[in-house]
Structures are given as structure tokens and as C-alpha cells.
Design a protein around this motif. Structure first.
Motif, mmCIF file in Angstrom:
data_model
loop_
_atom_site.group_PDB
_atom_site.id
_atom_site.type_symbol
_atom_site.label_atom_id
_atom_site.label_comp_id
_atom_site.label_asym_id
_atom_site.label_seq_id
_atom_site.Cartn_x
_atom_site.Cartn_y
_atom_site.Cartn_z
ATOM 1 N N GLY A 49 0.787 -1.223 0.000
ATOM 2 C CA GLY A 49 0.000 0.000 0.000
ATOM 3 C C GLY A 49 0.815 1.268 0.000
ATOM 4 O O GLY A 49 0.457 2.248 -0.664
ATOM 5 N N ALA A 50 1.927 1.290 0.746
ATOM 6 C CA ALA A 50 2.711 2.525 0.840
ATOM 7 C C ALA A 50 3.272 2.913 -0.522
ATOM 8 O O ALA A 50 3.215 4.091 -0.915
ATOM 9 C CB ALA A 50 3.846 2.346 1.847
ATOM 10 N N VAL A 51 3.819 1.948 -1.249
ATOM 11 C CA VAL A 51 4.367 2.249 -2.573
ATOM 12 C C VAL A 51 3.240 2.616 -3.533
ATOM 13 O O VAL A 51 3.346 3.572 -4.311
ATOM 14 C CB VAL A 51 5.196 1.069 -3.110
ATOM 15 N N ALA A 52 2.132 1.856 -3.477
ATOM 16 C CA ALA A 52 1.024 2.101 -4.401
ATOM 17 C C ALA A 52 0.469 3.519 -4.269
ATOM 18 O O ALA A 52 0.267 4.212 -5.267
ATOM 19 C CB ALA A 52 -0.081 1.072 -4.183
ATOM 20 N N VAL A 53 0.232 3.972 -3.040
ATOM 21 C CA VAL A 53 -0.370 5.308 -2.880
ATOM 22 C C VAL A 53 0.658 6.406 -3.090
ATOM 23 O O VAL A 53 0.325 7.505 -3.548
ATOM 24 C CB VAL A 53 -1.066 5.455 -1.511
ATOM 25 N N SER A 54 1.935 6.120 -2.796
ATOM 26 C CA SER A 54 2.959 7.161 -2.939
ATOM 27 C C SER A 54 3.133 7.596 -4.381
ATOM 28 O O SER A 54 3.522 8.733 -4.659
ATOM 29 C CB SER A 54 4.305 6.674 -2.387
ATOM 30 N N VAL A 55 2.826 6.700 -5.323
ATOM 31 C CA VAL A 55 2.997 7.030 -6.743
ATOM 32 C C VAL A 55 1.685 7.484 -7.381
ATOM 33 O O VAL A 55 1.619 7.652 -8.596
ATOM 34 C CB VAL A 55 3.613 5.851 -7.525
ATOM 35 N N ASP A 65 6.558 -11.318 -12.911
ATOM 36 C CA ASP A 65 7.959 -10.958 -13.159
ATOM 37 C C ASP A 65 8.391 -9.698 -12.420
ATOM 38 O O ASP A 65 9.410 -9.100 -12.773
ATOM 39 C CB ASP A 65 8.202 -10.788 -14.671
ATOM 40 N N THR A 66 7.643 -9.287 -11.390
ATOM 41 C CA THR A 66 8.003 -8.090 -10.640
ATOM 42 C C THR A 66 7.987 -8.397 -9.145
ATOM 43 O O THR A 66 7.051 -9.032 -8.656
ATOM 44 C CB THR A 66 7.028 -6.931 -10.929
ATOM 45 N N ASN A 67 8.995 -7.944 -8.425
ATOM 46 C CA ASN A 67 9.108 -8.200 -6.992
ATOM 47 C C ASN A 67 8.414 -7.121 -6.167
ATOM 48 O O ASN A 67 7.978 -6.095 -6.674
ATOM 49 C CB ASN A 67 10.580 -8.289 -6.595
ATOM 50 N N GLN A 68 8.397 -7.362 -4.854
ATOM 51 C CA GLN A 68 7.792 -6.422 -3.901
ATOM 52 C C GLN A 68 8.775 -5.306 -3.547
ATOM 53 O O GLN A 68 9.978 -5.525 -3.457
ATOM 54 C CB GLN A 68 7.421 -7.157 -2.605
ATOM 55 N N HIS A 69 8.270 -4.160 -3.292
ATOM 56 C CA HIS A 69 8.915 -2.918 -2.836
ATOM 57 C C HIS A 69 10.210 -2.581 -3.570
ATOM 58 O O HIS A 69 10.549 -3.215 -4.583
ATOM 59 C CB HIS A 69 9.062 -2.877 -1.316
ATOM 60 N N GLY A 70 10.936 -1.556 -3.136
ATOM 61 C CA GLY A 70 12.075 -1.073 -3.899
ATOM 62 C C GLY A 70 11.631 -0.574 -5.266
ATOM 63 O O GLY A 70 10.446 -0.329 -5.515
ATOM 64 N N MET A 71 12.568 -0.421 -6.185
ATOM 65 C CA MET A 71 12.222 0.055 -7.523
ATOM 66 C C MET A 71 11.329 -0.936 -8.270
ATOM 67 O O MET A 71 10.533 -0.536 -9.123
ATOM 68 C CB MET A 71 13.482 0.333 -8.335
ATOM 69 N N GLU A 72 11.424 -2.224 -7.940
ATOM 70 C CA GLU A 72 10.521 -3.189 -8.550
ATOM 71 C C GLU A 72 9.076 -2.869 -8.187
ATOM 72 O O GLU A 72 8.166 -2.997 -9.007
ATOM 73 C CB GLU A 72 10.881 -4.603 -8.095
ATOM 74 N N GLY A 73 8.851 -2.458 -6.936
ATOM 75 C CA GLY A 73 7.513 -2.073 -6.521
ATOM 76 C C GLY A 73 7.029 -0.826 -7.240
ATOM 77 O O GLY A 73 5.863 -0.746 -7.651
ATOM 78 N N VAL A 74 7.911 0.147 -7.405
ATOM 79 C CA VAL A 74 7.539 1.362 -8.141
ATOM 80 C C VAL A 74 7.143 1.005 -9.576
ATOM 81 O O VAL A 74 6.149 1.514 -10.114
ATOM 82 C CB VAL A 74 8.703 2.373 -8.127
ATOM 83 N N LYS A 75 7.910 0.125 -10.203
ATOM 84 C CA LYS A 75 7.585 -0.289 -11.577
ATOM 85 C C LYS A 75 6.245 -1.000 -11.637
ATOM 86 O O LYS A 75 5.480 -0.820 -12.590
ATOM 87 C CB LYS A 75 8.694 -1.195 -12.118
ATOM 88 N N PHE A 76 5.964 -1.819 -10.620
ATOM 89 C CA PHE A 76 4.707 -2.569 -10.638
ATOM 90 C C PHE A 76 3.493 -1.639 -10.548
ATOM 91 O O PHE A 76 2.485 -1.860 -11.221
ATOM 92 C CB PHE A 76 4.675 -3.565 -9.474
#
Length: 499
Positions: A160-166, A460-471
Motif C-alpha cells: 500500500g505505501a508504494v502504491a499510494v505514494s505514486v 515478473d516483478t518483486n515487492q517494494h524497492g524500484m521493482e515495486g515502483v515499476k509494478f
């Protein structure tokens, strides 16, 4: 009886739904609350609130969105004791472990506070005559997270934190076994200034999961749970055109070389195998000593250390771990111990039938050590998810590398050694997604990414970090030209190039 409702559009839903599920206190075995279970109608209400709020949130500049996350982080820290007690009361893990659950989630919140930086696109000036090319990352719109019982704070925050931050709206469907903490986090997000409808919580079982996977307004789904369900979520979500990351089960190995510091290894194994009653996807339930002498010395030290472990209620500050989450979980763990014995393994320390004095109806399982486990046994191939440590002996380094590499799961693995060459070879050759060298639980820090291989991770995408931003974002690339009028531009019927 306390009723745990959905959190939609900034408050409890109040839909009057009668379908409910019990929430137990694992320490006593008693029902302490009921959670309201929803489905397509509930989800539609949350989708409507998300659609109303998300465009304005996406249009809010990244720095202002980050300020909300900074305030949210402060609020969670202020309410840490309350959240930890609430988490332990429904999950069963000891208070110190619950605080760690929350803190690990907050580390991703800290990363998400840097969204203004990670959202910067790329720019090329003069890619062609008078042509510039640049890219931007934009939110996907509405995302959903289906989160597990074992980390009711950390995983919702990872997603949730990454999802809402973007700039997205996020709908969390937590486990119905311990649903209160995600609701409380949603309340704190609102208090921090997050608009109503941006972080919402809906409760449910398979009916709600299917509604999420089928709803056309949800662009991306993140899941953590068992591998069979992860595979189902991935296939159904992808078939409906969604972006899906689905993290599954694990059977993490700890390889112990003859030169390892066995006293340190035992200390590491105790926490990694028995912490949180083994209910972690990054637990270390299999230890692989290399060579007969290493196995015998390690076993002797493990027996003494495991016999000294203290099992207690969640609020016992001296307890190493507490109960498992439900009676069904307890029964399943004990059945796997019996299965290992039937398969020919040696039950060195048997945790079946453990009862805590004064809490005989609690869901407690004693620490269990099983030796002479082989790679032909079902108890080795499957995830036990309890306070059970299995010893699988390897004759040499190559066999030790092969065991986790050939296993159906590929989440985490650890090597214990003083030999730098062995460590380098192991990290290069082992077929597992996250590797620890003298680190028993190699969960990457928040600005790297978390994800396993094989049946531990679908997508093909991981959790959090830049992978999370890409997702949680989609890339838009713009090629622009601003003619100055000094030359006529004729028609061209060939594909444009920048040569």
C-alpha cells in the motif's frame, strides 16, 4: 461481540452484512470478534470511492503526497504499542515480534517517502534533428493487495505505501484471521491526510478474492500467500488483463559448512526456525549440515538449545514464541510431524501435544526437531509453516547446493561459512531468489526488492524497492519536435529513424 467492518470511503461501511467469520485469540482459543465478509457488492462500493478520489490524488504533486506518508509514519510510531498488542492478540506472535512486523513495514513507508525522486523519468535531448525524447511514470489507477495472516502490518504496508505514494488508490483485502491491524492502519492514513477512498480495507474469503480478480477497474493485484492460491490468483488475474505479482510458499534451507561457527549458527537457527512459531515465508525450516561430523556436532548443540526455548502467551516478555494462528494450523503442523515419522525420519524433539499451563485451549505447538530427513519425503517437499526444524544431511558442498536449487520453492536460502570462495560460489550457483551469507533470514532492505523464484513467486516483478515502483506505475514515452519554420518538411512514407 466486537464486529470488524470494512473501511470504505473514510469510515466503516455499515452495509448490514450478515455473513461473518470468527476471529480467535490464539492464546486462549476463544472467539474474540467477528469479521464481516463481503463480496462483489462491497467491492463495488470501494471501487466507487477509489474512482472518485484517485484522479485528484494522482494530480497532487509527489512531494505533497510524500508529506502525507511522513505524517503517517509518525502516527504509526506514536501508536506502535497499541498496534503491536492488537496484532499479537489476533495473530499470536509475541509483542516484540509484532513490533518488528510493523517496523519492517515502516521501512518501506520510509522508502515510499522518496517517491518524488524515483518517479523521475528519462530525457534525451537531440535524439534526432530537433527531436527530444522523454519518459514519465504515471499511476496505474486502482490497485489491490490480498495479504496473508502472518504479517498483517508489514505486507499491507509493503504494497500500500508504494502504491499510494505514486498516485494510486489501493484496496487491501487482509486475511480474515487477523483483520484488525489493516483497518487501524487505514484510520491512521486518513488521520495523516490521505484522502478518503485512497487506502481502503475490504474483508472476505474466496468470494471477495474472485471479485477483485474479475473487476475491470482494478488494474493491478499484489498477493502473498500459499503457492497454490498464488498460482490461482496469477492465472485468473492475468486472464482478466491485470498486472499481477503473486508471492507463494517457501521451504528455505540453511547450509552449514564444516568451518562455520556452530554456536552462532545455532543462535541464528533458533530465531529463524522458531521465531513467530515458524509462521514466516522467510523462516528457515531446513538445515543442511555438510558432512557427518558437522551434522553430529550441530545436532547436539541444537538439542540443548531447543530444549531451553520458552513458549508463552503473546504478552509474555520472556517467551521466545507464542501460539500459532488457529486450531486448524496447529492440527496441520502436528500432522506433518506425524507424516515425517511415518516416512522414516527421526523425531528428535516432538512438539505435538504441547499445552501451556493455564492456556490449555490455546493454539500452541512445541518446538520440534526432525533428523535424517531426505529429499524423497513429502514432509521435506511441502511447507509445514510451524515451529519445526528438519535436518537434511549432505555429504558435500555440491549436494548441499543442489538441495535448495532442485526444490519446488525458491524463496530464500542461507549459507553459514568462514570461507569467502565457498560463499561466492554458493551465491552464484544456488537457484533461489534471495540469498543470505551468514544471514539466516535474508529479507532485503526496503530500497532493494523482495521476491522468490519457482513456486515461491508468480509474475515478473518483486515487492517494494524500484521493482515495486515499476509494478504500481506505467511508463509513458514522449517523442517531441518543435519545428522553427526555417525548412519545409515534406511527406515521408518510410519508417522514421534518428540516423
Amino acid at each position: 461481540m466486537r464486529i470488524i467492518d470494512h473501511f470504505i470511503a473514510g469510515g466503516t461501511a455499515g452495509l448490514g452484512q450478515t455473513r461473518r467469520s470468527p476471529v480467535y485469540d490464539p492464546n486462549t482459543g476463544a472467539v474474540q470478534a467477528e469479521v464481516v465478509l463481503g463480496g462483489a457488492v462491497t467491492l463495488e462500493r470501494a471501487i466507487g470511492a477509489a474512482q472518485a478520489a484517485q484522479p485528484a490524488w494522482a494530480a497532487t504533486n509527489p512531494q505533497r503526497r510524500a508529506r502525507v506518508l511522513f505524517r503517517f509514519k509518525e502516527l504509526v510510531e506514536t501508536h506502535m504499542a497499541e498496534l503491536a498488542h492488537l496484532l499479537s492478540s489476533e495473530h499470536g506472535k509475541v509483542i516484540a515480534d509484532s513490533r518488528g512486523d510493523i517496523q519492517r513495514g515502516l521501512e518501506v513507508v520510509e522508502f515510499a517517502c522518496g517517491a518524488p525522486h524515483v518517479l523521475k523519468g528519462e530525457y534525451t535531448e537531440g535524439a534526432g534533428p530537433g527531436i527530444d525524447v522523454y519518459s514519465m511514470r504515471q499511476p496505474i489507477g486502482i490497485g489491490a493487495g490480498i495479504t496473508p495472516f502472518n504479517f498483517p502490518a508489514m505486507i499491507p504496508l509493503w504494497m500500500g505505501a508504494v502504491a499510494v505514494s505514486v498516485g494510486n488508490a489501493f484496496i487491501c483485502k487482509p486475511s480474515e484471521r487477523d483483520p484488525s491491524v489493516p483497518v487501524r492502519l487505514a484510520e491512521l492514513f486518513l488521520e495523516a491526510g490521505l484522502p478518503a477512498g485512497i487506502f481502503q480495507v475490504v474483508h472476505g474469503d474466496k468470494e471477495m478474492v474472485d471479485a477483485i480478480l474479475d473487476h475491470p477497474a482494478i488494474a493491478a493485484v499484489s498477493f502473498v500467500g500459499s503457492s497454490d492460491i498464488a498460482n490461482y490468483v496469477y492465472e485468473r488475474g492475468a486472464a482478466n488483463g491485470k498486472r499481477v505479482q503473486a508471492m507463494g510458499g517457501a521451504k528455505n534451507h540453511g547450509v552449514v559448512m564444516p568451518d562455520a561457527d556452530l554456536d552462532q549458527v545455532v543462535n541464528d537457527l533458533l530465531g529463524a526456525a522458531f521465531g513467530s512459531a515458524g509462521e514466516r515465508c522467510m523462516a528457515l525450516p531446513v538445515v543442511v549440515p555438510v558432512g557427518h561430523d558437522t551434522a553430529e556436532r550441530l545436532r547436539a548443540k541444537l538439542v540443548a538449545a531447543i530444549q531451553a526455548l520458552r513458549i508463552g502467551v503473546s504478552t509474555d516478555t520472556d517467551a521466545h514464541y507464542g501460539p500459532v494462528v488457529t486450531a486448524a494450523a496447529k492440527a496441520k503442523i502436528e500432522s506433518w510431524i506425524g507424516r515425517a515419522a511415518d516416512e522414516g525420519a527421526e523425531i528428535v524433539i516432538d512438539g505435538r501435544g504441547f499445552a501451556l499451563q493455564g492456556h490449555e485451549d490455546g493454539f500452541f505447538v512445541g518446538p520440534t526437531l526432525i533428523d535424517h530427513v531426505t529429499d524423497t519425503m513429502d514432509s521435506y517437499h511441502n511447507e509445514i509453516f510451524g515451529p519445526v526444524l528438519q535436518i537434511v544431511r549432505a555429504k558435500d558442498f555440491d549436494e548441499a547446493v543442489a538441495l535448495p536449487s532442485k526444490h519446488q520453492y525458491g524463496n530464500g536460502v542461507a549459507l553459514f561459512t568462514r570461507n569467502g570462495h565457498a560463499a561466492r560460489e554458493f551465491a552464484k550457483r544456488v537457484q533461489v531468489g534471495m540469498v543470505g551469507i551468514n544471514v539466516p533470514i535474508p529479507v532485503p532492505v526496503a530500497y532493494h526488492s523482495f521476491g522468490g523464484w519457482k513456486r515461491s513467486g508468480f509474475g515478473d516483478t518483486n515487492q517494494h524497492g524500484m521493482e515495486g515502483v515499476k509494478f504500481w506505475t506505467k511508463v509513458k514515452t514522449i517523442t517531441q519536435r518543435w519545428p522553427d519554420g526555417s525548412a519545409e518538411m515534406g511527406n515521408s512514407f518510410v519508417i522514421p529513424t534518428m540516423g
